[in-house]
Enzyme design. Structure first.
Site, PDB file in Angstrom:
ATOM      1  CB  ILE A   1     -26.052   1.165  -5.157  1.00  0.00           C
ATOM      2  CG1 ILE A   1     -26.123   2.369  -4.198  1.00  0.00           C
ATOM      3  CG2 ILE A   1     -27.316   0.337  -5.076  1.00  0.00           C
ATOM      4  CD1 ILE A   1     -27.258   3.344  -4.539  1.00  0.00           C
ATOM      5  CB  SER A   2     -22.349   0.386  -0.696  1.00  0.00           C
ATOM      6  OG  SER A   2     -21.190   0.107  -1.440  1.00  0.00           O
TER       7      SER A   2
END
Length: 213
Positions: free
Chosen positions: A59-60
């Site tokens: 997840i960025s």
């Protein structure tokens, strides 16, 4: 630190990294990152850092999510394609800004988990599909905006074809083991115009479906 204090610190970090669009900040304030992160990393949801999720994906970090979303300049009437559903967090942010969001991922497990979260959060304008995102979604094209959350050596021509004239695509470009550049592509009647946002590091855009059941 209280929940309210963590959220204030979270928003301050976004602003300090260049996320200044009020609609984007409001969307990120109202979509809690926590439910999209499972296991031991959940307590780090408000930190500005990428975190691992299932299927070897990440997840960025929120500031990158914010900058990519801001660069799209989404209007409330836009139809958006996201390539790389991942946790579903980015699609949830997009859903607060656009009329309709289609999100694709090659891992069926990630799509199933994201759909569950979208239903729980009553995000009814997102359609999540298990598919090879490098081919886009021809039956819903053209799109006003396209966001790619995995790095390609060059922007896929199929996705370019599915972008409307006047549309914007944001995509990380470069090899997975080297410096990548976050590129903003503007499609005009005369061709394509490119702007570079910043250096980034994303997982590679792979062809085919993931073997995760």
């Amino acid at each position: 630190m209280s929940e309210a204090e963590r959220k204030m610190q979270f928003l301050y970090a976004l602003r300090s990294k260049g996320v200044t669009d009020k609609r984007v900040l409001s969307a990120m304030e109202n979509i809690d990152r926590g439910p999209f992160i499972r296991g031991i990393f959940a307590e780090r949801a408000y930190e500005d850092m990428p975190l691992p999720i299932a299927c070897g994906q990440t997840i960025s970090q929120p500031s990158v999510v914010g900058l990519m979303t801001q660069a799209l300049k989404i209007s409330p009437r836009d139809k958006v394609l996201e390539v790389g559903t991942g946790s579903g967090y980015q699609a949830a942010i997009l859903s607060r800004l656009a009329r309709r969001v289609y999100t694709l991922d090659r891992h069926s497990r990630l799509v199933r988990e994201a759909r569950t979260l979208f239903e729980e959060m009553n995000l009814t304008n997102i359609t999540a599909i298990t598919a090879d995102g490098s081919y886009g979604l021809a039956d819903q094209a053209p799109f006003d905006r396209i966001l790619v959350t995995a790095a390609a050596e060059d922007p896929p021509s199929t996705l370019m074809e599915q972008l409307k004239v006047g549309g914007i695509m944001v995509i990380p470009v470069g090899q997975s083991d080297a410096v990548q550049h976050l590129i903003v592509v503007h499609k005009t009647e005369d061709g394509l115009e490119y702007d570079e946002l910043r250096q980034v590091r994303f997982v590679p855009l792979l062809e085919g479906l993931g073997k995760d059941g």
